[in-house]
Design a protein around this motif. Structure first.
Motif, PDB file in Angstrom:
ATOM      1  N   GLU A   7     -12.119  20.165  -1.357  1.00  0.00           N
ATOM      2  CA  GLU A   7     -11.763  19.101  -1.443  1.00  0.00           C
ATOM      3  C   GLU A   7     -10.529  18.791  -2.536  1.00  0.00           C
ATOM      4  O   GLU A   7     -10.617  19.390  -3.643  1.00  0.00           O
ATOM      5  CB  GLU A   7     -12.813  17.920  -1.819  1.00  0.00           C
ATOM      6  CG  GLU A   7     -12.391  16.659  -1.626  1.00  0.00           C
ATOM      7  CD  GLU A   7     -13.520  15.549  -1.967  1.00  0.00           C
ATOM      8  OE1 GLU A   7     -13.086  14.393  -2.111  1.00  0.00           O
ATOM      9  OE2 GLU A   7     -14.515  15.901  -2.066  1.00  0.00           O
ATOM     10  N   GLY A  51      -6.877  16.720  -4.411  1.00  0.00           N
ATOM     11  CA  GLY A  51      -6.574  15.422  -4.564  1.00  0.00           C
ATOM     12  C   GLY A  51      -5.290  15.022  -3.780  1.00  0.00           C
ATOM     13  O   GLY A  51      -4.842  13.857  -3.671  1.00  0.00           O
ATOM     14  N   CYS A  98      -1.935  10.158  -0.799  1.00  0.00           N
ATOM     15  CA  CYS A  98      -3.232  10.537  -0.848  1.00  0.00           C
ATOM     16  C   CYS A  98      -4.146   9.997  -1.913  1.00  0.00           C
ATOM     17  O   CYS A  98      -5.220   9.604  -1.998  1.00  0.00           O
ATOM     18  CB  CYS A  98      -2.977  12.014  -1.329  1.00  0.00           C
ATOM     19  SG  CYS A  98      -2.686  13.021   0.227  1.00  0.00           S
ATOM     20  N   PHE A  99      -3.434   9.307  -2.954  1.00  0.00           N
ATOM     21  CA  PHE A  99      -4.261   8.554  -4.139  1.00  0.00           C
ATOM     22  C   PHE A  99      -4.457   7.266  -3.549  1.00  0.00           C
ATOM     23  O   PHE A  99      -5.681   7.085  -3.921  1.00  0.00           O
ATOM     24  CB  PHE A  99      -3.092   8.417  -5.201  1.00  0.00           C
ATOM     25  CG  PHE A  99      -3.537   7.234  -6.203  1.00  0.00           C
ATOM     26  CD1 PHE A  99      -4.398   7.656  -7.387  1.00  0.00           C
ATOM     27  CD2 PHE A  99      -3.208   5.954  -6.319  1.00  0.00           C
ATOM     28  CE1 PHE A  99      -4.651   6.686  -8.285  1.00  0.00           C
ATOM     29  CE2 PHE A  99      -3.503   5.214  -7.172  1.00  0.00           C
ATOM     30  CZ  PHE A  99      -4.284   5.511  -8.054  1.00  0.00           C
ATOM     31  N   ARG A 133      -7.369   8.009  -1.253  1.00  0.00           N
ATOM     32  CA  ARG A 133      -8.743   8.297  -1.957  1.00  0.00           C
ATOM     33  C   ARG A 133      -9.301   6.808  -2.558  1.00  0.00           C
ATOM     34  O   ARG A 133     -10.481   6.896  -2.927  1.00  0.00           O
ATOM     35  CB  ARG A 133      -8.488   9.422  -3.267  1.00  0.00           C
ATOM     36  CG  ARG A 133      -8.309  10.497  -2.799  1.00  0.00           C
ATOM     37  CD  ARG A 133      -8.313  12.031  -3.662  1.00  0.00           C
ATOM     38  NE  ARG A 133      -6.898  11.844  -4.202  1.00  0.00           N
ATOM     39  CZ  ARG A 133      -6.490  11.203  -5.665  1.00  0.00           C
ATOM     40  NH1 ARG A 133      -7.647  10.745  -6.294  1.00  0.00           N
ATOM     41  NH2 ARG A 133      -5.474  11.223  -5.877  1.00  0.00           N
ATOM     42  N   LYS A 154     -11.099  11.253   2.118  1.00  0.00           N
ATOM     43  CA  LYS A 154     -11.125  12.559   1.430  1.00  0.00           C
ATOM     44  C   LYS A 154     -10.177  13.349   2.039  1.00  0.00           C
ATOM     45  O   LYS A 154      -9.512  13.220   3.063  1.00  0.00           O
ATOM     46  CB  LYS A 154     -12.536  13.199   1.766  1.00  0.00           C
ATOM     47  CG  LYS A 154     -13.733  12.687   1.224  1.00  0.00           C
ATOM     48  CD  LYS A 154     -14.948  13.245   1.481  1.00  0.00           C
ATOM     49  CE  LYS A 154     -16.264  12.667   0.755  1.00  0.00           C
ATOM     50  NZ  LYS A 154     -17.332  13.483   0.988  1.00  0.00           N
ATOM     51  N   GLU A 180      -7.635   6.627 -12.902  1.00  0.00           N
ATOM     52  CA  GLU A 180      -7.415   7.897 -12.686  1.00  0.00           C
ATOM     53  C   GLU A 180      -6.356   8.429 -13.718  1.00  0.00           C
ATOM     54  O   GLU A 180      -6.148   9.723 -13.959  1.00  0.00           O
ATOM     55  CB  GLU A 180      -6.743   8.613 -11.232  1.00  0.00           C
ATOM     56  CG  GLU A 180      -6.665  10.081 -10.846  1.00  0.00           C
ATOM     57  CD  GLU A 180      -6.262   9.979  -9.518  1.00  0.00           C
ATOM     58  OE1 GLU A 180      -5.479  10.730  -9.145  1.00  0.00           O
ATOM     59  OE2 GLU A 180      -7.112   9.436  -8.764  1.00  0.00           O
ATOM     60  N   TYR A 207      -3.293   8.289 -13.245  1.00  0.00           N
ATOM     61  CA  TYR A 207      -2.181   8.806 -12.299  1.00  0.00           C
ATOM     62  C   TYR A 207      -1.081   9.476 -12.980  1.00  0.00           C
ATOM     63  O   TYR A 207      -0.111   8.598 -13.417  1.00  0.00           O
ATOM     64  CB  TYR A 207      -1.845   8.211 -11.104  1.00  0.00           C
ATOM     65  CG  TYR A 207      -1.187   8.993  -9.798  1.00  0.00           C
ATOM     66  CD1 TYR A 207      -1.837   9.755  -9.138  1.00  0.00           C
ATOM     67  CD2 TYR A 207       0.174   8.482  -9.548  1.00  0.00           C
ATOM     68  CE1 TYR A 207      -1.112  10.426  -8.213  1.00  0.00           C
ATOM     69  CE2 TYR A 207       0.797   9.312  -8.375  1.00  0.00           C
ATOM     70  CZ  TYR A 207       0.218  10.157  -7.672  1.00  0.00           C
ATOM     71  OH  TYR A 207       0.977  10.670  -6.685  1.00  0.00           O
TER      72      TYR A 207
END
Length: 336
Positions: free
Chosen positions: A146, A148, A180-181, A184, A189, A233, A235
């Motif tokens: 998996e 990020g 992708c952020f 998620r 996934k 997160e 980021y």
């Protein structure tokens, strides 16, 4: 593998020449529903794509080009022409799809409905051509499992991509991790499987290309942090902080201390601060030899490049905030 009707592809490119031809051929062997998005090519790319029966989107040149914009327009055109599409393979025009990849990726998404994106190993075609190509090949070798984020090549689930409205066209570098952020955040996934995905041809042979690419990274960090840095997160907060510290604060401090030591205003032992970059280098080298499992010489060179890259990364960070402050808009940042 006979191409399922639910499988389509979006390829983007600009003046990729023979690389685009190889890309289209490698994709067309498995996928018949392909959209090629061209960003102002003058090398016959559009004509070649049309000769293969591929649908072509020619981007409006009055609007700044970006990979995010190109992929979004290709994605919309693909769904318009083939609304039955469930999975889309995105490919950059300087890549060739590896044998067996689409079968493996399609099977993975079919068996895991929680997965939005599956990617594999992007491999540099000519890592021996230059140190910069080698650095790219090392970078592409990400951990299996998996993940990020993904890069520009991946097989995506249409349902998931539509849920986040695809790529953000205002993001001109690092558009894949940013999407992708958002995926998620919606509990989708991203997986990297142990399978060769694409052969990439960076054609990076000059220091200036490497510098520009590192600057792109800094720009991506800054814009990503500006957009999502306050999320749980955090980021790209660490990446921006690292670029500012190691690309700006530490070099300025070292130059200042050295100058003061030369004129006798600080004791000579203050030059011990020059050990700070060495500490960072050893930390990165430990990672390169450990998790990356690189041979010693490539590990040393790759680690050194990551340390030096902090300077152009800081330039990219600065460039982003400078443009934002002036509200001057953004245009594509290239390294080729």
């Amino acid at each position: 593998m006979e191409s399922p009707k639910c499988l389509g592809a979006v390829i983007i490119g600009r003046n990729e020449g023979d690389r685009l031809k190889a890309c289209l051929r490698s994709t067309h062997t498995v996928i018949k529903n392909i959209v090629y998005v061209d960003s102002g090519s003058t090398d016959g790319s559009i004509e070649f794509a049309e000769s293969m029966g591929v649908s072509v989107v020619n981007l409006d040149t009055s609007i700044p080009f970006s990979a995010a914009r190109a992929r979004n327009e290709g994605f919309r055109q693909l769904l318009k022409e083939h609304p039955e599409t469930e999975y889309v393979q995105f490919v950059d025009g300087d890549c060739q799809v590896a044998d067996g990849w689409l079968e493996a990726a399609y099977s993975f998404l079919e068996n895991d409905p929680s997965c939005a994106i599956v990617c594999g190993r992007r491999q540099e075609k000519f890592p021996e051509a230059s140190l910069y190509n080698l650095f790219c090949d090392i970078e592409w070798d990400t951990p299996v499992g998996e993940a990020g984020a993904c890069g520009g090549d991946f097989l995506g689930r249409v349902e998931a991509l539509e849920a986040v409205e695809g790529f953000n066209p205002s993001v001109i570098a690092g558009e894949e991790p940013e999407m992708c952020f958002r995926l998620r955040e919606k509990n989708w996934k991203i997986f990297r499987i142990d399978h060769l995905m694409t052969h990439h041809d960076a054609q990076m042979t000059e220091f200036q290309q490497w510098w520009q690419r590192a600057k792109r990274c800094g720009h991506a960090y800054a814009q990503g942090f500006d957009m999502h840095g306050m999320s749980p997160e955090k980021y790209y907060r660490r990446e921006v902080k690292s670029a500012i510290t190691w690309g700006g604060v530490i070099p300025v401090l070292l130059l200042l201390v050295t100058g003061l030591a030369i004129v006798g205003l600080t004791p000579p032992f203050s030059l011990v601060l020059w050990l700070l970059p060495a500490v960072l280098f050893l930390k990165v080298l430990k990672y390169s030899l450990g998790p990356k499992k690189l041979p010693f010489q490539p590990a040393v060179l790759y680690s050194l490049s990551l340390v030096v890259a902090k300077i152009p990364e800081l330039v990219g960070v600065q460039k982003y905030y400078q443009r934002k402050r002036k509200n001057s808009g953004f245009s594509i940042i290239e390294y080729k």
